[in-house]
Scaffold this motif. Structure first.
Motif, short mmCIF file in Angstrom:
data_model
loop_
_atom_site.label_atom_id
_atom_site.label_comp_id
_atom_site.label_asym_id
_atom_site.label_seq_id
_atom_site.Cartn_x
_atom_site.Cartn_y
_atom_site.Cartn_z
N GLU A 150 -8.98 1.51 2.36
CA GLU A 150 -7.95 1.23 3.69
C GLU A 150 -7.13 0.69 4.08
OE1 GLU A 150 -8.80 5.28 6.07
OE2 GLU A 150 -10.89 5.19 5.32
N VAL A 151 -6.05 0.96 4.28
CA VAL A 151 -5.12 -0.10 4.95
C VAL A 151 -5.44 -0.90 5.62
CG1 VAL A 151 -2.82 0.71 3.06
CG2 VAL A 151 -3.11 0.99 6.04
N ALA A 152 -5.17 -1.51 5.77
CA ALA A 152 -5.52 -2.38 6.84
C ALA A 152 -5.67 -2.31 8.22
CB ALA A 152 -5.14 -4.48 7.50
N VAL B 23 3.05 -1.84 8.08
CA VAL B 23 4.16 -0.98 6.89
C VAL B 23 3.77 0.87 7.31
CG1 VAL B 23 5.32 -2.52 5.49
CG2 VAL B 23 3.56 -1.12 4.53
N THR B 24 4.41 0.95 7.69
CA THR B 24 3.98 3.00 7.02
C THR B 24 3.62 2.91 6.34
OG1 THR B 24 6.09 3.43 8.32
CG2 THR B 24 4.60 2.97 9.88
N ALA B 25 4.99 2.89 5.23
CA ALA B 25 5.67 3.07 4.36
C ALA B 25 4.88 2.15 2.96
CB ALA B 25 6.68 3.65 3.96
N ALA B 26 4.50 2.36 2.11
CA ALA B 26 4.54 1.01 0.92
C ALA B 26 5.53 0.37 0.14
CB ALA B 26 2.85 1.92 -0.12
N GLU B 27 4.67 -1.02 0.05
CA GLU B 27 6.19 -1.73 -0.19
C GLU B 27 5.51 -2.29 -1.67
OE1 GLU B 27 7.03 -4.34 3.01
OE2 GLU B 27 8.32 -3.14 3.91
N ILE B 28 6.56 -1.99 -2.45
CA ILE B 28 6.57 -2.42 -3.20
C ILE B 28 6.63 -4.09 -3.70
CG2 ILE B 28 7.12 -3.34 -6.46
CD1 ILE B 28 8.55 -0.52 -6.22
N PRO B 29 5.68 -4.71 -3.62
CA PRO B 29 5.35 -6.98 -3.58
C PRO B 29 6.00 -7.10 -4.90
CG PRO B 29 3.42 -5.74 -4.18
CD PRO B 29 3.77 -4.13 -4.19
N GLN B 30 7.19 -8.42 -4.24
CA GLN B 30 8.24 -8.99 -5.37
C GLN B 30 7.72 -9.87 -5.61
OE1 GLN B 30 11.09 -7.48 -5.69
NE2 GLN B 30 10.15 -6.22 -4.78
N GLN B 31 8.00 -10.75 -6.27
CA GLN B 31 7.77 -12.22 -6.97
C GLN B 31 9.37 -13.10 -6.57
OE1 GLN B 31 8.30 -12.11 -11.09
NE2 GLN B 31 9.78 -13.60 -11.69
N LYS B 32 8.42 -14.31 -5.93
CA LYS B 32 8.84 -15.53 -5.21
C LYS B 32 9.70 -16.53 -6.07
CE LYS B 32 6.39 -14.51 -1.48
NZ LYS B 32 5.92 -14.85 -0.58
N GLY B 33 10.50 -16.80 -6.42
CA GLY B 33 10.94 -17.45 -7.34
C GLY B 33 10.80 -16.54 -9.09
N ASP B 34 9.88 -18.44 -10.43
CA ASP B 34 9.58 -18.15 -11.15
C ASP B 34 8.49 -17.16 -11.51
OD1 ASP B 34 12.35 -18.58 -11.75
OD2 ASP B 34 11.84 -20.73 -12.51
N ASN B 35 7.57 -16.76 -10.29
CA ASN B 35 5.98 -16.59 -10.35
C ASN B 35 5.61 -15.27 -9.31
OD1 ASN B 35 5.51 -19.27 -12.02
ND2 ASN B 35 5.37 -20.69 -10.03
N LYS B 36 5.40 -14.49 -10.49
CA LYS B 36 4.65 -13.82 -9.34
C LYS B 36 3.53 -13.86 -8.85
CE LYS B 36 5.90 -10.37 -12.72
NZ LYS B 36 5.16 -8.56 -12.97
N THR B 37 3.99 -13.09 -7.61
CA THR B 37 2.47 -13.56 -6.60
C THR B 37 1.11 -12.88 -6.67
OG1 THR B 37 3.18 -11.46 -5.24
CG2 THR B 37 4.38 -13.87 -4.70
N TYR C 71 -3.02 4.14 -4.24
CA TYR C 71 -1.74 4.36 -3.65
C TYR C 71 -0.83 4.89 -2.46
CZ TYR C 71 -4.59 7.35 -6.73
OH TYR C 71 -5.26 7.93 -8.02
N PRO C 72 -0.05 4.63 -2.42
CA PRO C 72 0.64 4.62 -0.92
C PRO C 72 0.54 5.21 -0.11
CG PRO C 72 2.11 5.76 -2.14
CD PRO C 72 0.57 5.83 -3.02
N VAL C 73 -0.09 4.46 1.09
CA VAL C 73 -0.72 5.20 2.49
C VAL C 73 0.46 6.13 3.18
CG1 VAL C 73 1.44 3.63 4.11
CG2 VAL C 73 -1.20 4.19 5.09
N GLU C 74 1.60 6.33 2.84
CA GLU C 74 2.51 7.64 3.22
C GLU C 74 2.22 8.65 2.48
OE1 GLU C 74 5.54 5.35 0.56
OE2 GLU C 74 3.34 5.06 1.94
N SER C 75 1.22 8.87 1.37
CA SER C 75 1.11 10.14 0.58
C SER C 75 -0.14 10.90 0.62
CB SER C 75 0.96 9.45 -0.82
OG SER C 75 -0.27 8.71 -1.13
N GLU C 76 0.22 11.67 0.03
CA GLU C 76 -0.68 12.46 0.05
C GLU C 76 -2.10 12.84 -0.39
OE1 GLU C 76 -1.37 16.06 1.93
OE2 GLU C 76 0.81 15.68 1.93
#
Length: 136
Positions: free
Chosen positions: A12-14, A19-33, A109-114
């Motif tokens: 489960e999420v920490a 966040v209360t709704a899952a977010e898509i992680p973004q890459q920083k600069g040229d490299n993916k996190t 699975y996103p935290v807000e999902s069924e």
């Protein structure tokens, strides 16, 4: 050989996830996190990879390990303990729960999902929380 795999488990999420709704992680600069690499693997291929596959796959991508060196490097990598997906930024920061099935294959699975709610209340699963970002 050490492993990070879980079986019939829901991470489960920490407790301190912001966040209360899952977010898509973004890459920083040229490299993916790390979060973006894990997300891409799991969102595109649910129940295809084990936790070990994800943890090593990210390590291999970050360290530019070639396919030909992969087997030897994986053996070296798991010769000592590695952080499991409980320490993943997906559950700590971005609001994604991680389900491991009976074969140890994982999906998110996103935290807000069924689906998240169903897994979070499933008494047939072992339940653990993603690690907190800050000390209590």
């Amino acid at each position: 050989m050490h492993t990070t795999n879980y079986y019939d488990t829901f991470i489960e999420v920490a407790d301190d996830c912001r966040v209360t709704a899952a977010e898509i992680p973004q890459q920083k600069g040229d490299n993916k996190t790390v979060a973006a690499l894990q997300f891409d693997m799991l969102i595109e291929h649910p129940y295809h990879y084990t936790s070990d596959d994800v943890v090593f796959g990210v390590y291999a991508a970050k360290n530019h390990i070639t396919k030909k060196d992969e087997a030897d490097e994986r053996e070296k990598f798991f010769s000592k303990g590695q952080p499991c997906l409980r320490s993943s930024p997906l559950g700590k920061r971005y609001g994604w729960g991680i389900h491991s099935n009976a074969e140890g294959k994982v999906a998110i699975y996103p935290v807000e999902s069924e689906e998240y709610k169903i897994f979070a209340t499933d008494k047939n699963l072992k339940h653990v929380k993603a690690m907190r970002s800050k000390r209590a």
